[in-house]
Design a protein around this motif. Structure first.
Motif, PDB file in Angstrom:
ATOM      1  N   ASN A 193       0.911  -1.314  -0.097  1.00  0.00           N
ATOM      2  CA  ASN A 193      -0.113   0.007  -0.013  1.00  0.00           C
ATOM      3  C   ASN A 193       0.741   1.207   0.097  1.00  0.00           C
ATOM      4  O   ASN A 193       1.738   1.277   0.551  1.00  0.00           O
ATOM      5  CB  ASN A 193      -0.845  -0.206   1.142  1.00  0.00           C
ATOM      6  N   ILE A 194       0.438   2.232  -0.667  1.00  0.00           N
ATOM      7  CA  ILE A 194       1.162   3.626  -0.780  1.00  0.00           C
ATOM      8  C   ILE A 194       0.365   4.582  -0.154  1.00  0.00           C
ATOM      9  O   ILE A 194      -1.004   4.586  -0.302  1.00  0.00           O
ATOM     10  CB  ILE A 194       1.883   3.964  -2.109  1.00  0.00           C
ATOM     11  N   VAL A 195       0.856   5.508   0.351  1.00  0.00           N
ATOM     12  CA  VAL A 195      -0.019   6.645   0.883  1.00  0.00           C
ATOM     13  C   VAL A 195       0.811   7.761   0.676  1.00  0.00           C
ATOM     14  O   VAL A 195       2.002   8.045   0.424  1.00  0.00           O
ATOM     15  CB  VAL A 195      -0.175   6.624   2.491  1.00  0.00           C
ATOM     16  N   SER A 196       0.045   9.230   0.707  1.00  0.00           N
ATOM     17  CA  SER A 196       0.868  10.642   0.445  1.00  0.00           C
ATOM     18  C   SER A 196      -0.277  11.476   0.909  1.00  0.00           C
ATOM     19  O   SER A 196      -1.430  11.442   1.306  1.00  0.00           O
ATOM     20  CB  SER A 196       1.105  10.721  -0.954  1.00  0.00           C
ATOM     21  N   GLY A 197       0.286  12.679   0.876  1.00  0.00           N
ATOM     22  CA  GLY A 197      -0.587  14.134   1.239  1.00  0.00           C
ATOM     23  C   GLY A 197      -0.672  13.913   2.604  1.00  0.00           C
ATOM     24  O   GLY A 197      -1.626  14.958   2.873  1.00  0.00           O
ATOM     25  N   GLY A 198      -0.025  13.500   3.476  1.00  0.00           N
ATOM     26  CA  GLY A 198      -0.543  13.535   4.769  1.00  0.00           C
ATOM     27  C   GLY A 198      -1.198  12.504   5.261  1.00  0.00           C
ATOM     28  O   GLY A 198      -1.594  12.327   6.454  1.00  0.00           O
ATOM     29  N   TYR A 199      -1.827  11.514   4.430  1.00  0.00           N
ATOM     30  CA  TYR A 199      -2.585  10.493   4.877  1.00  0.00           C
ATOM     31  C   TYR A 199      -1.640   9.644   5.835  1.00  0.00           C
ATOM     32  O   TYR A 199      -0.786   9.133   5.538  1.00  0.00           O
ATOM     33  CB  TYR A 199      -3.266   9.694   3.738  1.00  0.00           C
ATOM     34  N   LEU A 200      -2.516   9.373   6.962  1.00  0.00           N
ATOM     35  CA  LEU A 200      -1.691   8.353   8.095  1.00  0.00           C
ATOM     36  C   LEU A 200      -1.473   6.954   7.480  1.00  0.00           C
ATOM     37  O   LEU A 200      -2.485   6.219   7.097  1.00  0.00           O
ATOM     38  CB  LEU A 200      -2.337   8.602   9.535  1.00  0.00           C
ATOM     39  N   GLY A 201      -0.344   6.312   7.342  1.00  0.00           N
ATOM     40  CA  GLY A 201      -0.119   5.200   6.975  1.00  0.00           C
ATOM     41  C   GLY A 201      -0.072   4.165   7.857  1.00  0.00           C
ATOM     42  O   GLY A 201       0.335   4.457   9.340  1.00  0.00           O
ATOM     43  N   GLU A 202      -0.839   3.074   7.795  1.00  0.00           N
ATOM     44  CA  GLU A 202      -0.395   2.018   8.688  1.00  0.00           C
ATOM     45  C   GLU A 202       0.716   1.467   8.624  1.00  0.00           C
ATOM     46  O   GLU A 202       1.854   1.656   7.879  1.00  0.00           O
ATOM     47  CB  GLU A 202      -1.524   0.667   8.166  1.00  0.00           C
ATOM     48  N   ASP A 203       1.292   0.494   9.650  1.00  0.00           N
ATOM     49  CA  ASP A 203       2.319  -0.220   9.659  1.00  0.00           C
ATOM     50  C   ASP A 203       2.757  -0.783   8.180  1.00  0.00           C
ATOM     51  O   ASP A 203       2.027  -1.823   7.976  1.00  0.00           O
ATOM     52  CB  ASP A 203       2.495  -1.199  11.017  1.00  0.00           C
ATOM     53  N   GLY A 204       3.690  -0.588   7.767  1.00  0.00           N
ATOM     54  CA  GLY A 204       4.342  -1.204   6.747  1.00  0.00           C
ATOM     55  C   GLY A 204       3.859  -0.497   5.220  1.00  0.00           C
ATOM     56  O   GLY A 204       4.417  -0.612   4.239  1.00  0.00           O
ATOM     57  N   ASP A 205       2.990   0.593   5.313  1.00  0.00           N
ATOM     58  CA  ASP A 205       2.476   1.334   4.305  1.00  0.00           C
ATOM     59  C   ASP A 205       3.846   1.975   3.728  1.00  0.00           C
ATOM     60  O   ASP A 205       4.586   2.867   4.451  1.00  0.00           O
ATOM     61  CB  ASP A 205       1.513   2.298   4.467  1.00  0.00           C
ATOM     62  N   VAL A 206       3.969   2.137   2.334  1.00  0.00           N
ATOM     63  CA  VAL A 206       4.952   2.955   1.792  1.00  0.00           C
ATOM     64  C   VAL A 206       4.677   4.662   1.662  1.00  0.00           C
ATOM     65  O   VAL A 206       3.594   4.665   1.009  1.00  0.00           O
ATOM     66  CB  VAL A 206       5.592   2.540   0.487  1.00  0.00           C
ATOM     67  N   ILE A 207       5.481   5.411   1.943  1.00  0.00           N
ATOM     68  CA  ILE A 207       5.111   7.083   1.962  1.00  0.00           C
ATOM     69  C   ILE A 207       5.811   7.464   0.580  1.00  0.00           C
ATOM     70  O   ILE A 207       6.935   7.597   0.601  1.00  0.00           O
ATOM     71  CB  ILE A 207       5.524   7.716   3.173  1.00  0.00           C
ATOM     72  N   VAL A 208       5.017   8.118  -0.071  1.00  0.00           N
ATOM     73  CA  VAL A 208       5.418   8.648  -1.400  1.00  0.00           C
ATOM     74  C   VAL A 208       4.919   9.957  -1.661  1.00  0.00           C
ATOM     75  O   VAL A 208       4.152  10.572  -0.874  1.00  0.00           O
ATOM     76  CB  VAL A 208       4.761   7.804  -2.599  1.00  0.00           C
TER      77      VAL A 208
END
Length: 361
Positions: A305-320
């Motif tokens: 899973n990828i997250v961006s824009g300040g969205y809170l990622g769960e453990d292991g999500d990749v921040i882009v």
């Protein structure tokens, strides 16, 4: 009022002719001036902005009718500064802002933003806070003009909404802030509240004075923050330092004689200009709109899973940088709002695969 609406129409026509994003502002103030007025057209590389300041809701629908669709964005003052009152004008069938209310009479609520969001359909509508822009403008000017705020004695005459917010920003920078308000009991409460709010490690304090002259005595800066009442007079000017800076944070905060005395003694007088803060806010607003419309959120890929824009990622999500077209990988979320400092071999493999198959890196 028809004369003012005609002026608004001319200003909107001039604004709509610009070849950049066109923004119209609708604001109000607590000064309660006799007549509404226009704010000047400001043109930048990316947008043009102009607007009006009104003191009653009665002309708002006419303004909305002119502006909706003629500009790209309407910025409406979300601060509630117009007091409750009864509209004395004859009601027409089109006066929906009054007729739809559940009160017996046509009540002026001063809620400009709610009406704009209900009535504007063709232009995008956003809220803004002019008082905060004024505070930011004053703080930015003082910070850059003085070089460093720490240790400066700053007198704020008028501890209302704007004066109190400015006092907090200044004391947080280490300034020695002294404030005055005619209602002493309110002034003391505001001062105590601000001193509680400021960071516990801030040594400087805000001091309240019952006396106007003791507030301004030996000040490096004296700021007039009243609602159009000239509070900086000859006596105040005589109490400040010989090289003091005099600031009018609004309109008519300085008497004519005080201006003459200040000029005679070669004191610099500054009337706060919100241009920099307004333009900065518009860039911020446009960027936030872009973030929410394109890059904010979470996206599931086949292997992560990828997250961006300040969205809170769960453990292991990749921040882009952007889930729709990622080009930068910032790290792996730890599930608590931060980035993991060390990655497992499996997480390193995910990063490598993301770079190879998805990212425009």
């Amino acid at each position: 009022m028809s004369s003012f609406i005609h002026k608004v129409k001319s200003l909107i026509s001039e604004l709509s002719a610009q070849n950049v994003s066109r923004i119209f502002t609708i604001a109000t103030t607590s000064k309660g001036e006799e007549e509404p007025y226009l704010t000047p057209l400001r043109v930048t590389r990316d947008f043009a902005v102009a607007g009006c300041v009104i003191f009653k809701q009665e002309c708002l629908l006419d303004i909305i009718e002119l502006v909706d669709g003629a500009v790209d964005i309407v910025l409406v003052d979300t601060e509630k500064k117009i007091p409750l009152s009864i509209n004395k004008q004859a009601l027409l069938a089109s006066d929906s802002i009054y007729l739809k209310r559940n009160t017996i009479g046509p009540v002026e609520t001063g809620n400009l933003s709610k009406i704009c969001f209900q009535q504007i359909s063709k232009s995008a509508t956003f809220e803004f806070k002019p008082n905060d822009l004024t505070v930011n403008s004053a703080w930015s000017f003082l910070s850059q003009r003085l070089g460093v705020l720490s240790g400066k004695r700053i007198a704020i005459l008028g501890a209302g909404n704007i004066g109190s917010k400015l006092a907090l920003k200044l004391v947080e920078c280490g300034a020695d802030v002294h404030i005055y308000r005619q209602q002493a009991h309110v002034g003391y409460q505001i001062t105590n509240g601000l001193n509680l709010i400021k960071h516990e490690n801030t040594v400087s304090n805000i001091t309240f004075h019952n006396s106007l002259l003791s507030t301004s005595f030996s000040a490096d800066v004296v700021v007039g923050c009243t609602n159009g009442v000239p509070i900086i007079d000859n006596e105040v000017i005589q109490t400040v330092k010989k090289n003091a800076l005099v600031v009018d944070l609004g309109k008519n905060n300085i008497t004519a004689d005080a201006i003459k005395l200040a000029i005679k003694n070669k004191l610099e007088i500054y009337r706060v200009d919100v241009t920099a803060a307004l333009e900065g806010f518009i860039y911020e607003m446009l960027k936030m709109r872009d973030v929410l419309n394109s890059s904010y959120g979470k996206k599931a890929l086949s292997f992560c899973n990828i997250v961006s824009g300040g969205y809170l990622g769960e453990d292991g999500d990749v921040i882009v940088d952007d889930i729709s077209k990622p080009s930068v990988i910032y790290g792996v979320a730890n599930g608590a709002g931060s980035i993991k400092k060390s990655l497992s071999s499996a997480e390193n493999e995910i990063i490598a695969k993301l770079k190879k198959e998805v990212c425009l890196c």
